[in-house]
Design a protein around this motif. Structure first.
Motif, PDB file in Angstrom:
ATOM      1  N   ALA A  30     -30.330  29.118  56.838  1.00  0.00           N
ATOM      2  CA  ALA A  30     -31.311  28.146  57.330  1.00  0.00           C
ATOM      3  C   ALA A  30     -31.818  28.510  58.727  1.00  0.00           C
ATOM      4  N   CYS A  31     -31.000  29.223  59.478  1.00  0.00           N
ATOM      5  CA  CYS A  31     -31.405  29.665  60.822  1.00  0.00           C
ATOM      6  C   CYS A  31     -32.184  30.972  60.766  1.00  0.00           C
ATOM      7  N   GLY A  32     -32.328  31.527  59.551  1.00  0.00           N
ATOM      8  CA  GLY A  32     -32.990  32.819  59.425  1.00  0.00           C
ATOM      9  C   GLY A  32     -32.120  33.946  59.974  1.00  0.00           C
ATOM     10  N   ARG A  33     -30.824  33.737  59.966  1.00  0.00           N
ATOM     11  CA  ARG A  33     -29.882  34.705  60.522  1.00  0.00           C
ATOM     12  C   ARG A  33     -28.760  34.997  59.528  1.00  0.00           C
ATOM     13  N   SER A  34     -29.118  35.373  58.321  1.00  0.00           N
ATOM     14  CA  SER A  34     -28.109  35.690  57.306  1.00  0.00           C
ATOM     15  C   SER A  34     -27.148  36.771  57.782  1.00  0.00           C
ATOM     16  N   ASP A  35     -27.598  37.590  58.740  1.00  0.00           N
ATOM     17  CA  ASP A  35     -26.749  38.646  59.288  1.00  0.00           C
ATOM     18  C   ASP A  35     -25.532  38.089  60.037  1.00  0.00           C
ATOM     19  N   THR A  36     -25.547  36.818  60.394  1.00  0.00           N
ATOM     20  CA  THR A  36     -24.428  36.223  61.130  1.00  0.00           C
ATOM     21  C   THR A  36     -23.382  35.600  60.213  1.00  0.00           C
ATOM     22  N   ALA A  37     -23.658  35.541  58.924  1.00  0.00           N
ATOM     23  CA  ALA A  37     -22.738  34.880  57.992  1.00  0.00           C
ATOM     24  C   ALA A  37     -21.349  35.520  58.025  1.00  0.00           C
ATOM     25  N   ALA A  38     -21.272  36.835  58.066  1.00  0.00           N
ATOM     26  CA  ALA A  38     -19.965  37.508  58.072  1.00  0.00           C
ATOM     27  C   ALA A  38     -19.164  37.138  59.323  1.00  0.00           C
ATOM     28  N   ASP A  39     -19.831  37.083  60.473  1.00  0.00           N
ATOM     29  CA  ASP A  39     -19.150  36.693  61.705  1.00  0.00           C
ATOM     30  C   ASP A  39     -18.652  35.255  61.612  1.00  0.00           C
ATOM     31  N   LEU A  40     -19.485  34.363  61.112  1.00  0.00           N
ATOM     32  CA  LEU A  40     -19.091  32.961  60.979  1.00  0.00           C
ATOM     33  C   LEU A  40     -17.898  32.816  60.037  1.00  0.00           C
ATOM     34  N   LEU A  41     -17.916  33.545  58.932  1.00  0.00           N
ATOM     35  CA  LEU A  41     -16.803  33.489  57.975  1.00  0.00           C
ATOM     36  C   LEU A  41     -15.521  34.041  58.597  1.00  0.00           C
ATOM     37  N   GLY A  42     -15.648  35.064  59.426  1.00  0.00           N
ATOM     38  CA  GLY A  42     -14.490  35.604  60.134  1.00  0.00           C
ATOM     39  C   GLY A  42     -13.896  34.584  61.087  1.00  0.00           C
ATOM     40  N   ARG A  43     -14.752  33.862  61.777  1.00  0.00           N
ATOM     41  CA  ARG A  43     -14.283  32.804  62.681  1.00  0.00           C
ATOM     42  C   ARG A  43     -13.557  31.714  61.903  1.00  0.00           C
ATOM     43  N   LEU A  44     -14.072  31.394  60.716  1.00  0.00           N
ATOM     44  CA  LEU A  44     -13.424  30.388  59.872  1.00  0.00           C
ATOM     45  C   LEU A  44     -12.033  30.859  59.444  1.00  0.00           C
ATOM     46  N   ARG A  45     -11.900  32.143  59.094  1.00  0.00           N
ATOM     47  CA  ARG A  45     -10.591  32.674  58.701  1.00  0.00           C
ATOM     48  C   ARG A  45      -9.592  32.578  59.863  1.00  0.00           C
ATOM     49  N   VAL A  46     -10.036  32.848  61.079  1.00  0.00           N
ATOM     50  CA  VAL A  46      -9.155  32.717  62.251  1.00  0.00           C
ATOM     51  C   VAL A  46      -8.730  31.265  62.412  1.00  0.00           C
ATOM     52  N   LEU A  47      -9.685  30.366  62.293  1.00  0.00           N
ATOM     53  CA  LEU A  47      -9.403  28.937  62.418  1.00  0.00           C
ATOM     54  C   LEU A  47      -8.372  28.505  61.373  1.00  0.00           C
ATOM     55  N   GLU A  48      -8.572  28.916  60.125  1.00  0.00           N
ATOM     56  CA  GLU A  48      -7.644  28.545  59.051  1.00  0.00           C
ATOM     57  C   GLU A  48      -6.265  29.144  59.285  1.00  0.00           C
ATOM     58  N   SER A  49      -6.224  30.358  59.831  1.00  0.00           N
ATOM     59  CA  SER A  49      -4.945  30.997  60.142  1.00  0.00           C
ATOM     60  C   SER A  49      -4.196  30.196  61.208  1.00  0.00           C
ATOM     61  N   ARG A  50      -4.910  29.735  62.211  1.00  0.00           N
ATOM     62  CA  ARG A  50      -4.282  28.928  63.266  1.00  0.00           C
ATOM     63  C   ARG A  50      -3.756  27.611  62.712  1.00  0.00           C
ATOM     64  N   GLN A  51      -4.500  27.044  61.779  1.00  0.00           N
ATOM     65  CA  GLN A  51      -4.051  25.791  61.179  1.00  0.00           C
ATOM     66  C   GLN A  51      -2.776  26.019  60.364  1.00  0.00           C
ATOM     67  N   ARG A  52      -2.727  27.114  59.598  1.00  0.00           N
ATOM     68  CA  ARG A  52      -1.518  27.423  58.825  1.00  0.00           C
ATOM     69  C   ARG A  52      -0.329  27.646  59.762  1.00  0.00           C
ATOM     70  N   HIS A  53      -0.555  28.346  60.859  1.00  0.00           N
ATOM     71  CA  HIS A  53       0.504  28.604  61.835  1.00  0.00           C
ATOM     72  C   HIS A  53       1.042  27.289  62.400  1.00  0.00           C
ATOM     73  N   TRP A  54       0.144  26.382  62.737  1.00  0.00           N
ATOM     74  CA  TRP A  54       0.552  25.084  63.278  1.00  0.00           C
ATOM     75  C   TRP A  54       1.373  24.304  62.257  1.00  0.00           C
ATOM     76  N   ARG A  55       0.921  24.318  61.010  1.00  0.00           N
ATOM     77  CA  ARG A  55       1.661  23.595  59.965  1.00  0.00           C
ATOM     78  C   ARG A  55       3.057  24.194  59.769  1.00  0.00           C
ATOM     79  N   LYS A  56       3.180  25.525  59.861  1.00  0.00           N
ATOM     80  CA  LYS A  56       4.496  26.168  59.737  1.00  0.00           C
ATOM     81  C   LYS A  56       5.411  25.717  60.861  1.00  0.00           C
TER      82      LYS A  56
END
Length: 158
Positions: free
Chosen positions: A62-88
């Motif tokens: 929607a921002c006309g920046r499909s090239d940023t999708a991979a970076d955004l998804l990588g940030r999401l994976r880091v976020l999810e990893s931190r959440q899993r670490h906290w739950r552990k």
């Protein structure tokens, strides 16, 4: 710790806000373009809600920046990893997490903080801490080692 997760979610939200702004779109128009409620767009870019991979792909497109999708998804994976670490960390209960804070606080010479919704741990009474820890354990379904966690939190005040 949970603040790592919250910081990562906030950073992802800031990046989403930046992309939307660079695209020259206001929040309401952007929400309409995405087919989502303005409140969801606000929660995502303010770090109050975790985006899904689909949210991120749609946002980038929607921002006309499909090239940023991979970076955004990588940030999401880091976020999810931190959440899993906290739950552990909390899997065995809150006491061990509170004990770690005691060590960190003893090594601290300057402490600055802001908390808008609860009294910071350093200033909590045992009853207040007990209530918060029990509610948190119930919410995320972790063991209730409440009395040990309260005792540890109170040691931080020493």
């Amino acid at each position: 710790m949970s603040t790592d997760f919250q910081s990562a979610r906030g950073a992802l939200g800031a990046r989403l806000n930046e992309l939307r702004t660079e695209a020259g779109l206001n929040g309401r128009d952007f929400a309409q373009l995405l087919g989502r409620q303005p409140s969801k767009v606000s929660r995502l870019q303010n770090g109050r809600q975790t985006a899904t991979p689909e949210d991120l792909r749609a946002w980038a497109a929607a921002c006309g920046r499909s090239d940023t999708a991979a970076d955004l998804l990588g940030r999401l994976r880091v976020l999810e990893s931190r959440q899993r670490h906290w739950r552990k960390q909390l899997a065995a209960g809150h006491a061990s997490v509170q004990d770690r804070y005691v060590v960190e606080y003893r090594q601290t010479t300057v402490l600055r903080g802001y908390e808008a919704t609860v009294i910071p741990g350093l200033f909590q009474t045992p009853d207040y801490a007990r209530h918060l820890l029990m509610a948190h354990a119930d919410m995320i379904q972790t063991p209730q080692d409440t009395e040990a966690a309260v005792a540890s939190r109170m040691r931080r005040q020493e």
